[in-house]
Scaffold this active site. Structure first.
Site, mmCIF file in Angstrom:
data_model
loop_
_atom_site.group_PDB
_atom_site.id
_atom_site.type_symbol
_atom_site.label_atom_id
_atom_site.label_comp_id
_atom_site.label_asym_id
_atom_site.label_seq_id
_atom_site.Cartn_x
_atom_site.Cartn_y
_atom_site.Cartn_z
ATOM 1 N N THR A 1 1.034 1.052 2.814
ATOM 2 C CA THR A 1 0.311 1.632 1.607
ATOM 3 C C THR A 1 1.053 1.324 0.433
ATOM 4 O OG1 THR A 1 -0.721 3.545 0.834
ATOM 5 C CG2 THR A 1 1.396 4.056 2.093
ATOM 6 N N GLY A 2 0.625 1.438 -0.939
ATOM 7 C CA GLY A 2 1.543 1.516 -2.072
ATOM 8 C C GLY A 2 2.106 0.112 -2.296
ATOM 9 N N HIS B 1 -9.932 -5.351 5.251
ATOM 10 C CA HIS B 1 -10.661 -4.762 4.118
ATOM 11 C C HIS B 1 -10.359 -4.647 2.773
ATOM 12 C CE1 HIS B 1 -12.162 -1.182 2.068
ATOM 13 N NE2 HIS B 1 -10.815 -0.621 1.744
ATOM 14 N N THR C 1 -0.702 1.679 6.034
ATOM 15 C CA THR C 1 -1.807 1.856 5.158
ATOM 16 C C THR C 1 -2.705 3.445 5.477
ATOM 17 O OG1 THR C 1 -4.123 1.216 4.689
ATOM 18 C CG2 THR C 1 -3.102 0.680 6.815
ATOM 19 N N SER C 2 -3.184 3.981 4.420
ATOM 20 C CA SER C 2 -3.966 5.208 4.725
ATOM 21 C C SER C 2 -5.117 5.012 5.158
ATOM 22 C CB SER C 2 -3.753 6.026 3.237
ATOM 23 O OG SER C 2 -4.883 5.100 2.250
ATOM 24 N N GLU C 3 -5.612 3.898 5.260
ATOM 25 C CA GLU C 3 -6.753 3.717 6.043
ATOM 26 C C GLU C 3 -7.224 3.141 7.380
ATOM 27 O OE1 GLU C 3 -10.220 2.815 2.938
ATOM 28 O OE2 GLU C 3 -8.604 1.764 2.037
ATOM 29 N N HIS D 1 -12.198 -5.051 -1.564
ATOM 30 C CA HIS D 1 -13.310 -4.399 -2.556
ATOM 31 C C HIS D 1 -13.707 -5.667 -3.226
ATOM 32 C CE1 HIS D 1 -10.483 -0.543 -2.676
ATOM 33 N NE2 HIS D 1 -11.176 -0.720 -1.456
#
Ligand SMILES: [Zn+2]
Length: 325
Positions: free
Chosen positions: A45-46, A95, A74-76, A97
């Site tokens: 993450t980040g 994943h 990752t937070s997901e 966007h």
């Protein structure tokens, strides 16, 4: 997959492609890979996915608890684990966007199917999972019904898209195919009417898909070949109404580019005649040559068809209004 290091290196490579394609901004997106034995590689993450190095990749267990790597996972991760737990044949999840695809997920408009052969073969119908807060268990579970229906690419409402496959590259390819498809759909809608491939020809594509060993619920007759609830909305929603030219009002003030002057698509009264677009050849206006030469018949036919559709809508609305009253 050759080994853990090779998988880490490939995750970095996929991250770079995602970032270069504009599928992720800043530190968005995440990629995971099933190592086996209840261990999974995942992006941290980040950290921008465009600039990962193999040392950045974290290792998690079946519950998402970090068991390796120096950067926080990752937070997901729960979204990814939902897929790994539900589909044992899947080894990779990506994943992101991607903007054209995410536009459909934001508008809540189903991506129409039966338009491009490659999309039918590699992806098939693309569902939209309901919105929930990213990172939560509820969010992860939003995709469950579609996984059970063997979807390999799912849109996430007001968020993005997630894709999975046996290997990392194919999981990523699905995102790329989906975004290119959505881009073409949006462009086609501006050019004219979107035409679907006839159902017998789609069946030929599904047969090819079957020969390739690729799953599709339509092969088992679990859903209709070319019907996707809501896709009509996109196919019907196009407009052949030409944008009115710059016309000053009574006070001599301009009325802008015309976009704001366009009638909305929901049963607005129509102008009596279509706006005139003079034909221009080599920079000169051709007298009486409305609607550009050889394409004029097609343009007129489309415009008339569109107008009659609107008229039917107006009459339907009126009837509904009267019966409601
Ligand atoms: Zn996301």
């Amino acid at each position: 997959m050759a080994n853990e290091w090779e998988a880490k290196r490939l995750i970095c490579e996929i991250g770079r492609r995602m970032y270069q394609q504009g599928f992720v901004a800043a530190n968005d997106g995440n990629i995971t890979y099933r190592l086996g034995g209840g261990r999974y590689l995942c992006t941290p993450t980040g950290v921008s996915k465009g600039f990962l190095s193999p040392e950045d990749i974290a290792v998690v267990d079946d519950e998402g608890k970090q068991i390796g790597g120096t950067k926080p996972r990752t937070s997901e991760i729960l979204l990814h684990l939902e897929i790994f737990h539900e589909l044992p044949e899947i080894n990779a999840v990506a994943h992101a966007h991607p903007p054209h695809a995410t536009a459909f997920a934001v508008a809540g408009v189903d991506v129409p199917s039966c338009i491009l052969p490659e999309v039918e073969i590699w992806i098939g119908q693309v569902p939209i999972a309901r919105y929930d807060t990213p990172g939560s268990k509820d969010f992860a579970e939003t995709i469950l019904p579609y996984l059970r229906n063997k979807a390999n690419t799912i849109l996430l409402a007001n968020h993005g898209a997630v894709a999975c496959d046996k290997d990392l590259e194919h999981a990523y390819f699905h995102l790329e195919t989906l975004d290119m498809y959505c881009k073409i759909l949006l462009l086609s809608k501006q050019v004219g009417k979107i035409q679907q491939i006839a159902e017998p020809k789609v069946r030929e594509l599904l047969n090819i898909k079957q020969q390739m060993g690729l799953a599709d619920p339509r092969l088992n007759g679990e859903c209709e070949v070319c019907t996707l609830a809501g896709s009509d909305e996109f196919l019907r929603g196009f407009s052949t109404q030409a944008i009115p030219q710059h016309t000053p009002d009574a006070n001599g003030h301009g009325r802008g580019s015309g976009i704001a002057d366009m009638p909305s698509q929901a049963g607005q009264p129509q102008p009596k005649s279509l706006p005139r677009f003079p034909a221009v050849i080599a920079g000169r206006e051709v007298p009486g040559g409305d609607y550009l030469g050889s394409s004029s018949n097609a343009a007129r036919a489309r415009a008339m068809e569109d107008q009659s559709e609107r008229l039917v809508q107006l009459i339907t609305d009126k009837i509904v209004e009267m019966t409601a009253g």
